[in-house]
Design an enzyme around this catalytic site. Structure first.
Site, short mmCIF file in Angstrom:
data_model
loop_
_atom_site.label_atom_id
_atom_site.label_comp_id
_atom_site.label_asym_id
_atom_site.label_seq_id
_atom_site.Cartn_x
_atom_site.Cartn_y
_atom_site.Cartn_z
N HIS A 5 1.04 -0.97 0.50
CA HIS A 5 0.09 -0.41 0.14
C HIS A 5 1.51 1.23 0.18
CE1 HIS A 5 -3.25 2.43 0.07
NE2 HIS A 5 -2.74 2.80 1.67
N SER B 208 -4.26 5.56 5.98
CA SER B 208 -4.81 5.69 5.16
C SER B 208 -4.98 6.98 5.50
CB SER B 208 -6.10 4.41 4.64
OG SER B 208 -5.51 3.38 4.22
N LYS C 194 -0.91 10.60 0.92
CA LYS C 194 0.17 9.93 0.33
C LYS C 194 -0.54 10.38 -0.93
CE LYS C 194 -0.37 5.73 1.21
NZ LYS C 194 -1.18 6.11 2.87
N ARG D 185 17.10 14.61 13.02
CA ARG D 185 17.44 16.47 12.52
C ARG D 185 18.62 16.70 12.21
NH1 ARG D 185 15.77 20.73 16.85
NH2 ARG D 185 15.22 21.91 15.26
#
Length: 305
Positions: free
Chosen positions: A138, A155, A159, A243
């Site tokens: 997915h 979901s 995206k 970071r």
């Protein structure tokens, strides 16, 4: 594992000289090909009969040097050995007797105008992808500045919206929602879209859009190597995010490692720009420059200078 011979015929543009044989029912399972020179001379030990068989100029010239009875017997030996198909290259024409025997043993006879070496190389290249180990995951796969970026996440996290913004900025879509990943070597993963969802993007609140129709053929692509993974996740103020990027993180598909970045999502962050920057940074690292390590080197020089 395998694919119907019809797919190879369509992909390579072969002419089918035996259309009465149903090529949908013939399954190709071997990625390599074979030129049956030894077999045409009568030697069948260690014969790779599951491979696509290729007849080139040399094999054809040898057959023409034989008397007719011997030639027909060699045809019968080859075509009765359970081969999936046989391809004549360079526009070479199979004899009537050859076609007759091929039909008897249900062996499709195909023809190509291309040189033998070119046909072999293209069949092997295409079959290495088609027959490679495959999983479906997915996610969304996009080509960003030539880098294959696989965007993953829960979901509804954004995206498809990020992919659409990238498409509007000039990049290309390979697949939305489901990505088929094939391992073509120990170093290379190739992603593509299932045929049913090819070039479509689902946007919540709008529905299905056709990227190829809306934005043109230059905004879509059939396949793409996967160079990096970006995992989108909800912002968590208690999590310590990287970071500096001094050490690369990886994820794994089919035993192959791929560089992976976890990107926290919160209102106001421009995901398309972040993905673009990550893709460019990935390419820069391939070229031997790592910005994080350069910054670390400068600090070290300042501390010890």
């Amino acid at each position: 594992m395998g694919y119907p011979l019809t797919k190879l015929i369509e992909k390579m543009g072969f002419i089918n000289k035996t259309p009465q044989i149903d090529t949908d029912t013939i399954n190709i399972t071997q990625a390599d090909v074979n030129r049956p020179a030894l077999q045409l001379s009568g030697f069948y030990d260690h014969f790779d009969n599951e491979r696509v068989q290729i007849i080139g100029y040399v094999e054809n010239a040898y057959l023409e040097s034989l008397d007719k009875n011997t030639r027909i017997e060699r045809y019968r030996q080859l075509l009765s050995s359970s081969i999936p198909c046989i391809v004549f290259c360079r526009d070479l024409e199979p004899e009537f007797e050859f076609l007759e025997i091929a039909i008897k043993y249900s062996v499709p006879v195909l023809q190509s105008k291309e040189p033998t070496s070119a046909v072999m190389a293209e069949i092997i290249r295409w079959q290495n992808v088609e027959l490679a180990p495959m999983i479906s995951i997915h996610g969304v796969l996009v080509d960003v500045y030539g880098e294959g970026v696989l965007i993953m996440g829960e979901s509804g996290i954004g995206k498809s919206e990020a992919a659409l913004e990238l498409i509007k900025r000039g990049h290309r879509l390979i697949s939305d929602d489901v990505v088929e990943i094939r391992k073509v070597s120990n170093d290379t993963l190739i992603g593509r879209s299932p045929d049913i969802t090819k070039y479509f993007i689902e946007l919540r609140g709008i529905g299905i859009i056709d990227v190829k129709t809306l934005y043109g053929v230059e905004r879509v692509k059939e396949t793409q190597g996967i160079d990096m993974v970006i995992k989108l996740e909800e912002w968590n103020r208690d999590k310590d995010y990287d970071r500096l990027g001094l050490e690369d993180e990886y994820t794994e598909f089919l035993g192959n490692k791929v560089i992976c970045h976890s990107i926290p999502v919160r209102p106001g962050r421009n995901l398309a720009v972040i993905v673009e920057t990550a893709a460019v940074n990935c390419r820069q690292k391939k070229m031997g420059y790592n910005a994080a390590k350069e910054l670390y080197r400068r600090f070290q020089e300042r501390l010890h200078g």
